[in-house]
Write a protein that holds these residues in place. Sequence first.
Motif, PDB file in Angstrom:
ATOM      1  N   GLU A 168      32.541  21.356  43.517  1.00 49.84           N
ATOM      2  CA  GLU A 168      33.097  22.604  44.050  1.00 49.84           C
ATOM      3  C   GLU A 168      33.902  23.335  42.985  1.00 49.84           C
ATOM      4  O   GLU A 168      33.822  24.570  42.868  1.00 49.84           O
ATOM      5  CB  GLU A 168      33.989  22.300  45.264  1.00 49.84           C
ATOM      6  CG  GLU A 168      33.210  21.870  46.505  1.00 49.84           C
ATOM      7  CD  GLU A 168      34.138  21.495  47.660  1.00 49.84           C
ATOM      8  OE1 GLU A 168      35.376  21.470  47.434  1.00 49.84           O
ATOM      9  OE2 GLU A 168      33.634  21.231  48.770  1.00 49.84           O
ATOM     10  N   GLN A 169      34.659  22.564  42.223  1.00 52.29           N
ATOM     11  CA  GLN A 169      35.466  23.162  41.166  1.00 52.29           C
ATOM     12  C   GLN A 169      34.588  23.771  40.077  1.00 52.29           C
ATOM     13  O   GLN A 169      34.866  24.860  39.566  1.00 52.29           O
ATOM     14  CB  GLN A 169      36.390  22.090  40.561  1.00 52.29           C
ATOM     15  CG  GLN A 169      37.405  22.627  39.543  1.00 52.29           C
ATOM     16  CD  GLN A 169      38.361  23.622  40.167  1.00 52.29           C
ATOM     17  OE1 GLN A 169      38.816  23.420  41.292  1.00 52.29           O
ATOM     18  NE2 GLN A 169      38.648  24.698  39.432  1.00 52.29           N
ATOM     19  N   ASN A 170      33.499  23.067  39.751  1.00 52.91           N
ATOM     20  CA  ASN A 170      32.556  23.579  38.747  1.00 52.91           C
ATOM     21  C   ASN A 170      31.897  24.869  39.211  1.00 52.91           C
ATOM     22  O   ASN A 170      31.747  25.817  38.428  1.00 52.91           O
ATOM     23  CB  ASN A 170      31.489  22.526  38.433  1.00 52.91           C
ATOM     24  CG  ASN A 170      32.032  21.373  37.618  1.00 52.91           C
ATOM     25  OD1 ASN A 170      33.040  21.522  36.929  1.00 52.91           O
ATOM     26  ND2 ASN A 170      31.371  20.213  37.698  1.00 52.91           N
ATOM     27  N   ARG A 171      31.492  24.873  40.506  1.00 53.24           N
ATOM     28  CA  ARG A 171      30.872  26.087  41.052  1.00 53.24           C
ATOM     29  C   ARG A 171      31.859  27.250  41.026  1.00 53.24           C
ATOM     30  O   ARG A 171      31.495  28.382  40.704  1.00 53.24           O
ATOM     31  CB  ARG A 171      30.375  25.834  42.478  1.00 53.24           C
ATOM     32  CG  ARG A 171      29.036  25.119  42.543  1.00 53.24           C
ATOM     33  CD  ARG A 171      28.395  25.275  43.916  1.00 53.24           C
ATOM     34  NE  ARG A 171      29.224  24.661  44.957  1.00 53.24           N
ATOM     35  CZ  ARG A 171      29.104  23.397  45.346  1.00 53.24           C
ATOM     36  NH1 ARG A 171      28.204  22.615  44.744  1.00 53.24           N
ATOM     37  NH2 ARG A 171      29.865  22.909  46.296  1.00 53.24           N
ATOM     38  N   LYS A 172      33.105  26.944  41.383  1.00 56.78           N
ATOM     39  CA  LYS A 172      34.130  27.980  41.386  1.00 56.78           C
ATOM     40  C   LYS A 172      34.347  28.527  39.980  1.00 56.78           C
ATOM     41  O   LYS A 172      34.459  29.750  39.774  1.00 56.78           O
ATOM     42  CB  LYS A 172      35.431  27.404  41.936  1.00 56.78           C
ATOM     43  CG  LYS A 172      36.524  28.443  42.127  1.00 56.78           C
ATOM     44  CD  LYS A 172      37.770  27.809  42.747  1.00 56.78           C
ATOM     45  CE  LYS A 172      38.866  28.848  42.926  1.00 56.78           C
ATOM     46  NZ  LYS A 172      40.106  28.263  43.498  1.00 56.78           N
ATOM     47  N   SER A 173      34.394  27.627  39.000  1.00 61.04           N
ATOM     48  CA  SER A 173      34.574  28.035  37.604  1.00 61.04           C
ATOM     49  C   SER A 173      33.388  28.871  37.117  1.00 61.04           C
ATOM     50  O   SER A 173      33.555  29.888  36.438  1.00 61.04           O
ATOM     51  CB  SER A 173      34.721  26.805  36.701  1.00 61.04           C
ATOM     52  OG  SER A 173      35.866  26.069  37.047  1.00 61.04           O
ATOM     53  N   GLN A 174      32.179  28.417  37.519  1.00 60.28           N
ATOM     54  CA  GLN A 174      30.975  29.160  37.126  1.00 60.28           C
ATOM     55  C   GLN A 174      30.956  30.551  37.750  1.00 60.28           C
ATOM     56  O   GLN A 174      30.576  31.527  37.104  1.00 60.28           O
ATOM     57  CB  GLN A 174      29.728  28.376  37.529  1.00 60.28           C
ATOM     58  CG  GLN A 174      29.482  27.129  36.681  1.00 60.28           C
ATOM     59  CD  GLN A 174      28.347  26.266  37.225  1.00 60.28           C
ATOM     60  OE1 GLN A 174      27.725  26.606  38.232  1.00 60.28           O
ATOM     61  NE2 GLN A 174      28.093  25.146  36.549  1.00 60.28           N
ATOM     62  N   ASP A 175      31.366  30.626  39.021  1.00 60.26           N
ATOM     63  CA  ASP A 175      31.426  31.925  39.699  1.00 60.26           C
ATOM     64  C   ASP A 175      32.417  32.850  39.014  1.00 60.26           C
ATOM     65  O   ASP A 175      32.155  34.051  38.838  1.00 60.26           O
ATOM     66  CB  ASP A 175      31.813  31.742  41.173  1.00 60.26           C
ATOM     67  CG  ASP A 175      30.700  31.105  41.992  1.00 60.26           C
ATOM     68  OD1 ASP A 175      29.555  31.091  41.499  1.00 60.26           O
ATOM     69  OD2 ASP A 175      30.981  30.628  43.113  1.00 60.26           O
ATOM     70  N   GLU A 176      33.571  32.306  38.637  1.00 52.94           N
ATOM     71  CA  GLU A 176      34.584  33.108  37.960  1.00 52.94           C
ATOM     72  C   GLU A 176      34.094  33.577  36.597  1.00 52.94           C
ATOM     73  O   GLU A 176      34.311  34.733  36.204  1.00 52.94           O
ATOM     74  CB  GLU A 176      35.875  32.292  37.800  1.00 52.94           C
ATOM     75  CG  GLU A 176      36.622  32.072  39.116  1.00 52.94           C
ATOM     76  CD  GLU A 176      37.842  31.186  38.960  1.00 52.94           C
ATOM     77  OE1 GLU A 176      38.048  30.679  37.822  1.00 52.94           O
ATOM     78  OE2 GLU A 176      38.575  30.996  39.949  1.00 52.94           O
ATOM     79  N   LEU A 212      31.800  37.801  33.166  1.00 52.45           N
ATOM     80  CA  LEU A 212      30.676  38.261  32.346  1.00 52.45           C
ATOM     81  C   LEU A 212      30.090  39.556  32.901  1.00 52.45           C
ATOM     82  O   LEU A 212      29.767  40.480  32.152  1.00 52.45           O
ATOM     83  CB  LEU A 212      29.600  37.170  32.294  1.00 52.45           C
ATOM     84  CG  LEU A 212      28.369  37.463  31.429  1.00 52.45           C
ATOM     85  CD1 LEU A 212      28.778  37.681  29.974  1.00 52.45           C
ATOM     86  CD2 LEU A 212      27.362  36.321  31.532  1.00 52.45           C
ATOM     87  N   LEU A 213      29.967  39.608  34.223  1.00 53.38           N
ATOM     88  CA  LEU A 213      29.436  40.807  34.875  1.00 53.38           C
ATOM     89  C   LEU A 213      30.350  41.996  34.631  1.00 53.38           C
ATOM     90  O   LEU A 213      29.885  43.104  34.354  1.00 53.38           O
ATOM     91  CB  LEU A 213      29.286  40.562  36.381  1.00 53.38           C
ATOM     92  CG  LEU A 213      28.804  41.761  37.216  1.00 53.38           C
ATOM     93  CD1 LEU A 213      27.436  42.223  36.734  1.00 53.38           C
ATOM     94  CD2 LEU A 213      28.748  41.398  38.692  1.00 53.38           C
ATOM     95  N   GLU A 214      31.652  41.761  34.717  1.00 49.32           N
ATOM     96  CA  GLU A 214      32.618  42.843  34.519  1.00 49.32           C
ATOM     97  C   GLU A 214      32.539  43.366  33.093  1.00 49.32           C
ATOM     98  O   GLU A 214      32.599  44.578  32.851  1.00 49.32           O
ATOM     99  CB  GLU A 214      34.039  42.335  34.812  1.00 49.32           C
ATOM    100  CG  GLU A 214      35.068  43.432  34.992  1.00 49.32           C
ATOM    101  CD  GLU A 214      34.717  44.402  36.097  1.00 49.32           C
ATOM    102  OE1 GLU A 214      34.986  45.608  35.917  1.00 49.32           O
ATOM    103  OE2 GLU A 214      34.162  43.974  37.127  1.00 49.32           O
ATOM    104  N   LYS A 215      32.384  42.424  32.129  1.00 52.69           N
ATOM    105  CA  LYS A 215      32.253  42.836  30.733  1.00 52.69           C
ATOM    106  C   LYS A 215      30.938  43.591  30.497  1.00 52.69           C
ATOM    107  O   LYS A 215      30.862  44.517  29.689  1.00 52.69           O
ATOM    108  CB  LYS A 215      32.303  41.613  29.815  1.00 52.69           C
ATOM    109  CG  LYS A 215      33.688  40.990  29.683  1.00 52.69           C
ATOM    110  CD  LYS A 215      33.643  39.792  28.730  1.00 52.69           C
ATOM    111  CE  LYS A 215      35.018  39.142  28.594  1.00 52.69           C
ATOM    112  NZ  LYS A 215      34.988  37.955  27.700  1.00 52.69           N
ATOM    113  N   SER A 216      29.886  43.150  31.179  1.00 50.00           N
ATOM    114  CA  SER A 216      28.548  43.725  30.980  1.00 50.00           C
ATOM    115  C   SER A 216      28.315  44.977  31.824  1.00 50.00           C
ATOM    116  O   SER A 216      27.324  45.680  31.608  1.00 50.00           O
ATOM    117  CB  SER A 216      27.469  42.691  31.326  1.00 50.00           C
ATOM    118  OG  SER A 216      27.637  41.518  30.583  1.00 50.00           O
ATOM    119  N   ARG A 217      29.196  45.242  32.764  1.00 52.81           N
ATOM    120  CA  ARG A 217      28.984  46.341  33.702  1.00 52.81           C
ATOM    121  C   ARG A 217      28.726  47.688  33.011  1.00 52.81           C
ATOM    122  O   ARG A 217      27.776  48.399  33.390  1.00 52.81           O
ATOM    123  CB  ARG A 217      30.170  46.463  34.660  1.00 52.81           C
ATOM    124  CG  ARG A 217      29.953  47.425  35.810  1.00 52.81           C
ATOM    125  CD  ARG A 217      31.054  47.303  36.854  1.00 52.81           C
ATOM    126  NE  ARG A 217      30.845  48.225  37.945  1.00 52.81           N
ATOM    127  CZ  ARG A 217      31.293  49.481  37.945  1.00 52.81           C
ATOM    128  NH1 ARG A 217      31.989  49.921  36.900  1.00 52.81           N
ATOM    129  NH2 ARG A 217      31.054  50.280  38.960  1.00 52.81           N
TER     130      ARG A 217
END
Length: 336
Positions: A32-40, A45-50
């Motif tokens: 769960e922690q890994n998924r949360k970290s990956q989501d963050e 990355l999306l915000e930078k690439s937007r």
Amino acid sequence: LNYDVFDYILKPVIEDEMITALEKLIKKKNEEQNRKSQDEEAKKLLEKSRPLLIEKLKREVFYLNDAHEIEERIKFLDIRFKCELFIIMVMEIDDFAQSIGKLSYIQRQIQFMKVQNVLNNVFLFEREALLTQIDEMHWAVIIGDESNDENILKDKSISFAEKMIYNLELIDISVSIGISDSFENLINVNNYFSQAILSLEHKFIRGKAQIIRYEDVCESKNESIISIQKLHDNLRKVLTSGSKEDISRFTSDVFKDSALTGTSTISMKYIVSSIMIGTHVILDEMNIPNEVICSDILSLYNKFEKYETLDDMKKALIQELKIISEGISAQLKDYN
């Protein structure tokens, strides 16, 4: 389960079962922690690439035919508009092949940066504008208006077009602008982009540095009906008279008729080609070698093919006919 229970152990508690249950719990929490970290990380990355993704969408939206994909990408990038009515403007650099097109790659890029800078300033305070460079000689912009009033939006597009033409003229760049009809949904952008492009085809008749609205474009298919035989008969008289005034009058009459009837670019070039073919026929009949006076047909056709407007083609034709007429006069004097 209401208390987020992960597993249960039956009494009496067996040590191995307890260890197994705890290992499962630790593994689950780590996942769960890994998924949360990956989501963050993905969000960052999306915000930078937007900005890059928005620029990519702005370039591609004019060519996408899939309305569903356009809608999905707009939602995904969270692009929001306060208006519901839009217009597309397409700007074309005039005489590109003879001006910027002749520059080196680096020089062209500098010119493009200058153009982009001017356009950015024109639309600086326009929040509802999507501006992008389509190719080396075209820029496109989607504009809207919060009032959602069609007449206000049309006036707004004309005002922006006038500013674009004026400000680019200050840096010695001439442009023409095609404007689409207004439309209500961005998923229809492809059709209205085509309207703006089609409007620019009428630059041939209207001239350079013009604002051409799709709704003002004459959609009549009426083409200029010009008798080629009559054209050649008049041409013979003009060329043998040796009068520059006769040549100018002949050419002006041909182009005047063509402009009034809305002759297309292709038809006008066909007419001019017919005139040039006629000069070769006349020279043959007079036993005057073509190569002594004018270029071959293919070279002449290629020469006239490059002109973007009726006025440019008219000036070039007058000049070419004057050279041929002078050549005929010189040959006839030699014969005598």
